[in-house]
Design a protein around this motif. Structure first.
Motif, PDB file in Angstrom:
ATOM      1  N   ASN A 127     -13.485  31.764  66.567  1.00  0.00           N
ATOM      2  CA  ASN A 127     -12.807  31.203  65.590  1.00  0.00           C
ATOM      3  C   ASN A 127     -12.700  29.863  65.477  1.00  0.00           C
ATOM      4  N   CYS A 128     -13.926  29.126  64.912  1.00  0.00           N
ATOM      5  CA  CYS A 128     -14.041  27.778  64.936  1.00  0.00           C
ATOM      6  C   CYS A 128     -15.081  27.241  63.950  1.00  0.00           C
ATOM      7  N   HIS A 129     -14.678  26.148  63.258  1.00  0.00           N
ATOM      8  CA  HIS A 129     -15.375  25.614  62.188  1.00  0.00           C
ATOM      9  C   HIS A 129     -16.854  25.256  62.971  1.00  0.00           C
ATOM     10  N   LEU A 130     -16.748  24.897  64.247  1.00  0.00           N
ATOM     11  CA  LEU A 130     -17.964  24.295  64.796  1.00  0.00           C
ATOM     12  C   LEU A 130     -19.283  25.141  64.699  1.00  0.00           C
ATOM     13  N   TYR A 131     -19.069  26.646  64.487  1.00  0.00           N
ATOM     14  CA  TYR A 131     -20.087  27.538  64.415  1.00  0.00           C
ATOM     15  C   TYR A 131     -19.981  28.134  62.938  1.00  0.00           C
ATOM     16  N   ASP A 132     -19.251  27.649  61.993  1.00  0.00           N
ATOM     17  CA  ASP A 132     -19.347  27.781  60.350  1.00  0.00           C
ATOM     18  C   ASP A 132     -20.339  27.041  59.784  1.00  0.00           C
TER      19      ASP A 132
END
Length: 161
Positions: A149-154
């Motif tokens: 649940n992280c923007h690093l992987y979006d």
């Protein structure tokens, strides 16, 4: 306890710290019994623990939200979410040459903002981006059977600090 639970023929068992404070031999028996209930009777088990050595699948929680999911081995060896990384790095090493240090928790910016519209971990994250503060991230598949649940992987989020 397990016998009492089985009387009502459950579909799900919520086991909150079922092996804490018991010796190793009894711990193994309880864990084996829970696993057999799942495999042989199809009863789902929600196993809540702080003892990572006894978990098969892990859901790492932060401020009431799942931040990472995956097999215990993968999450422990290769944590994806910055909070999971912080947790794993905080574990004492078996090597006496490595000094154990807990992360600094004194800074007010490290506090969780429960009213935030963004990521609850943004105030403590070393990878925080502007988007993190204003938008709550979704649980994103990082690989088969893993998610964070992280923007690093979006892939839709521009990665600028």
């Amino acid at each position: 306890m397990v016998g009492r639970v089985l009387i009502v023929n459950p579909k799900v068992i919520i086991a909150d710290e079922p092996v804490s404070m018991i010796d190793a031999s009894l711990r193994a028996t309880v864990l084996t019994t829970l696993r057999e209930l799942y495999l042989q009777q199809g009863i789902s088990i929600l196993y809540i623990t702080h003892d990572l050595a006894t978990a098969y699948q892990i859901i790492v929680m932060y401020a009431g939200h799942a931040v990472e999911t995956g097999s215990a081995e993968e999450v422990i060896k290769w944590p994806k979410h910055p909070y999971s990384q912080l947790l794993i790095n905080a574990l004492p090493q078996l090597n006496p040459e490595v000094k154990w240090q807990l992360p600094d928790q004194s800074d007010e910016t490290n506090q969780v903002n429960m009213d935030s519209t963004g990521c609850k971990f943004a105030g403590r994250c070393q990878h925080v981006m502007e988007h993190c503060v204003t938008h709550r991230p979704d649980l994103v598949a990082t690989e088969p059977d893993r998610s964070a649940n992280c923007h690093l992987y979006d892939e839709t989020v521009e990665k600028v600090g």
